[in-house]
Scaffold this motif. Structure first.
Motif, PDB file in Angstrom:
ATOM      1  N   UNK A  69      30.635  46.128  48.579  1.00 64.98           N
ATOM      2  CA  UNK A  69      30.913  47.558  48.737  1.00 64.98           C
ATOM      3  C   UNK A  69      32.383  47.846  49.027  1.00 64.98           C
ATOM      4  N   UNK A  70      33.145  46.835  49.416  1.00 63.80           N
ATOM      5  CA  UNK A  70      34.566  47.026  49.720  1.00 63.80           C
ATOM      6  C   UNK A  70      35.420  47.121  48.458  1.00 63.80           C
ATOM      7  N   UNK A  71      34.893  46.728  47.325  1.00 65.69           N
ATOM      8  CA  UNK A  71      35.674  46.612  46.099  1.00 65.69           C
ATOM      9  C   UNK A  71      35.520  47.839  45.216  1.00 65.69           C
ATOM     10  N   UNK A  72      36.661  48.247  44.661  1.00 63.72           N
ATOM     11  CA  UNK A  72      36.716  49.483  43.888  1.00 63.72           C
ATOM     12  C   UNK A  72      36.591  49.264  42.387  1.00 63.72           C
ATOM     13  N   UNK A  73      37.069  48.128  41.901  1.00 62.40           N
ATOM     14  CA  UNK A  73      37.066  47.860  40.472  1.00 62.40           C
ATOM     15  C   UNK A  73      36.522  46.462  40.203  1.00 62.40           C
ATOM     16  N   UNK A  74      35.845  46.353  39.070  1.00 60.76           N
ATOM     17  CA  UNK A  74      35.193  45.089  38.697  1.00 60.76           C
ATOM     18  C   UNK A  74      35.500  44.755  37.245  1.00 60.76           C
ATOM     19  N   UNK A  75      35.568  43.454  36.964  1.00 61.58           N
ATOM     20  CA  UNK A  75      35.665  42.997  35.594  1.00 61.58           C
ATOM     21  C   UNK A  75      34.286  42.896  34.962  1.00 61.58           C
ATOM     22  N   UNK A  76      34.265  42.438  33.727  1.00 62.87           N
ATOM     23  CA  UNK A  76      33.002  42.379  32.983  1.00 62.87           C
ATOM     24  C   UNK A  76      32.251  41.073  33.210  1.00 62.87           C
ATOM     25  N   UNK A  77      32.917  40.090  33.802  1.00 66.98           N
ATOM     26  CA  UNK A  77      32.277  38.828  34.124  1.00 66.98           C
ATOM     27  C   UNK A  77      32.494  37.749  33.083  1.00 66.98           C
ATOM     28  N   UNK A  78      32.401  36.507  33.533  1.00 66.29           N
ATOM     29  CA  UNK A  78      32.485  35.354  32.650  1.00 66.29           C
ATOM     30  C   UNK A  78      31.420  34.347  33.072  1.00 66.29           C
ATOM     31  N   UNK A  79      30.712  33.787  32.100  1.00 66.68           N
ATOM     32  CA  UNK A  79      29.588  32.892  32.387  1.00 66.68           C
ATOM     33  C   UNK A  79      30.078  31.486  32.705  1.00 66.68           C
ATOM     34  N   UNK A  80      29.556  30.939  33.787  1.00 63.97           N
ATOM     35  CA  UNK A  80      29.779  29.542  34.150  1.00 63.97           C
ATOM     36  C   UNK A  80      28.426  28.856  34.198  1.00 63.97           C
ATOM     37  N   UNK A  81      28.283  27.792  33.429  1.00 58.63           N
ATOM     38  CA  UNK A  81      27.037  27.039  33.399  1.00 58.63           C
ATOM     39  C   UNK A  81      27.330  25.588  33.729  1.00 58.63           C
TER      40      UNK A  81
END
Length: 126
Positions: free
Chosen positions: A111-123
């Motif tokens: 909840x402290x974060x204002x902006x987010x990236x789209x994510x990257x998969x790590x397997x």
């Protein structure tokens, strides 16, 4: 407005390493704290690591302490997550986030974060 783009994810065997990058654009990068979170399939998003604007203060989840290292290069507008000794339970989508309100105190709360990236998969395979 801040745009964040993660890269560096992929498939790795247990015990291996990966380095994730988060490239930022928009508002002045050095003015905010940054964090990495992850979300495994069917689970809630969880905190991994965070770093203050000046990289003096860092904060890690207990599950990654001693294995992961967060760092930043403000000249390149990039935050990194070096992941060593990877385990199958590290498998998840990894997200980068920016906190404009607490630049000196990296937070573990989503909840402290204002902006987010789209994510990257790590397997991580066993």
């Amino acid at each position: 407005q801040v745009q964040l783009v993660e890269s560096g994810g992929g498939l790795v065997q247990a015990g291996g390493s990966l380095r994730l990058s988060c490239a930022a654009s928009g508002r002045t990068f050095r003015m905010y704290a940054a964090g990495w979170f992850r979300q495994a399939s069917g689970k809630e998003r969880e905190f991994v690591a965070a770093i203050s604007w000046s990289d003096i203060n860092t904060h890690y989840a207990d599950s990654v302490k001693g294995r992961f290292t967060i760092s930043r290069d403000n000249a390149k507008n990039t935050v990194y997550l070096q992941m060593n000794s990877l385990k199958p339970e590290d498998t998840a989508v990894y997200y980068c986030a920016a906190d404009l309100s607490h630049p000196y105190s990296p937070s573990g709360r989503t909840s402290a974060y204002d902006y987010w990236g789209q994510g990257t998969q790590v397997t991580v395979s066993s």
